[in-house]
Design a protein around this motif. Structure first.
Motif, PDB file in Angstrom:
ATOM      1  N   ASP A  88      23.347 -63.079 -20.844  1.00  0.00           N
ATOM      2  CA  ASP A  88      23.347 -61.672 -21.245  1.00  0.00           C
ATOM      3  C   ASP A  88      23.383 -60.720 -20.046  1.00  0.00           C
ATOM      4  O   ASP A  88      23.136 -59.517 -20.185  1.00  0.00           O
ATOM      5  CB  ASP A  88      22.135 -61.364 -22.132  1.00  0.00           C
TER       6      ASP A  88
ATOM      7  N   HIS B 182      21.499 -60.724 -17.256  1.00  0.00           N
ATOM      8  CA  HIS B 182      20.234 -60.494 -16.550  1.00  0.00           C
ATOM      9  C   HIS B 182      19.941 -61.687 -15.636  1.00  0.00           C
ATOM     10  O   HIS B 182      20.754 -62.604 -15.505  1.00  0.00           O
ATOM     11  CB  HIS B 182      19.101 -60.279 -17.550  1.00  0.00           C
TER      12      HIS B 182
ATOM     13  N   PRO C 226      21.482 -66.059 -12.882  1.00  0.00           N
ATOM     14  CA  PRO C 226      21.988 -65.155 -13.921  1.00  0.00           C
ATOM     15  C   PRO C 226      21.960 -65.805 -15.300  1.00  0.00           C
ATOM     16  O   PRO C 226      22.158 -67.012 -15.439  1.00  0.00           O
ATOM     17  CB  PRO C 226      23.420 -64.868 -13.463  1.00  0.00           C
ATOM     18  N   THR C 227      21.711 -65.000 -16.309  1.00  0.00           N
ATOM     19  CA  THR C 227      21.700 -65.469 -17.694  1.00  0.00           C
ATOM     20  C   THR C 227      22.985 -65.030 -18.393  1.00  0.00           C
ATOM     21  O   THR C 227      23.766 -64.234 -17.866  1.00  0.00           O
ATOM     22  CB  THR C 227      20.484 -64.911 -18.451  1.00  0.00           C
TER      23      THR C 227
END
Length: 235
Positions: free
Chosen positions: A31, A33, A28-29
């Motif tokens: 932001d 995503h 996961p990032t």
């Protein structure tokens, strides 16, 4: 005789360690995503490919608890000596990937670990094996203890008592054997030892004896024998 930490990385395998941690996976990032993130082995391979005249090393502490097929995936083939330089497509990024010949994998394992049998044949085909024995008799062990303030007589006590204990452990081939011998790392202080008797008794009471009680859980007489001999070994 030199040290170059930029050419060495270290990782520890465990039962939850995966291909996504070691090679490449979705993470996961910030932001919200997901993106493909490179693992430590991928990054070190890229460094080694970019510098073919320089040797790189990946030290894997406790290699046998990990599920090797789960961790290495398609790289199980590429780490073999005769497959170095060949390419396979990675599962996540779908890019060609190579394990260069100037990258060395060094894995440590405890042969007393019963889980070794689950990965033994996979390891045998891909690694050369070197046994490491307890180093109580080594000159470097004595020199280290001298630097921490132990006398020759005190070093002799450590050596004599632990070598006698290891001989008994090695003789008990039915339950223990060579793989269960006690290593010298129990007796390698990193700071000066102001009181040898207190230091020795603390190691024996809190580290060695609990281990022996587990080794000879069905033989309390053997445990008591070494409890007395180790505690009475001090002058």
């Amino acid at each position: 005789g030199g040290k170059d930490e930029s050419a060495v990385e270290m990782v520890q395998f465990h039962q939850s360690y995966t291909y996504e941690d070691f090679v490449q996976g979705l993470r996961p990032t910030k932001d919200g995503h997901f993106a493909v993130k490179d693992g430590c082995f991928y990054r070190l391979c890229r460094k080694a490919l970019a510098n073919p005249r320089r040797d790189y090393f990946l030290v894997i502490d406790a290699i046998n608890p990990g599920n090797l097929s789960k961790i290495l995936g398609e790289l199980m083939m590429l780490i073999e000596t005769d497959k170095r330089g060949e390419s396979l497509t990675l599962a996540y990024s779908e890019e060609p990937f190579t394990v260069p010949p100037n990258l060395y994998l060094i894995g440590t394992m405890n042969t007393a670990d019963r889980s070794l049998s689950l990965v033994d044949y996979a390891l045998r085909r891909r690694f050369a094996f070197l046994s490491l024995d307890p180093g109580f008799g080594e000159k470097t062990f004595a020199a280290h203890l001298e630097r921490q303030g132990l006398t020759s007589a005190q070093i002799h006590i450590v050596r004599a008592q632990m070598e006698a204990l290891n001989q008994e452990i090695e003789k008990d081939e039915a339950n223990l054997g060579r793989g269960y011998r006690i290593g010298h790392s129990f007796f390698t202080p990193t700071t000066p030892v102001p009181d040898f008797q207190k230091w020795w008794q603390a190691i024996i009471r809190y580290e060695i004896m609990p281990l022996l009680e587990e080794y000879w859980i069905d033989d309390p007489k053997m445990v008591q024998q070494f409890r007395l001999s180790l505690s009475e070994s001090l002058p």
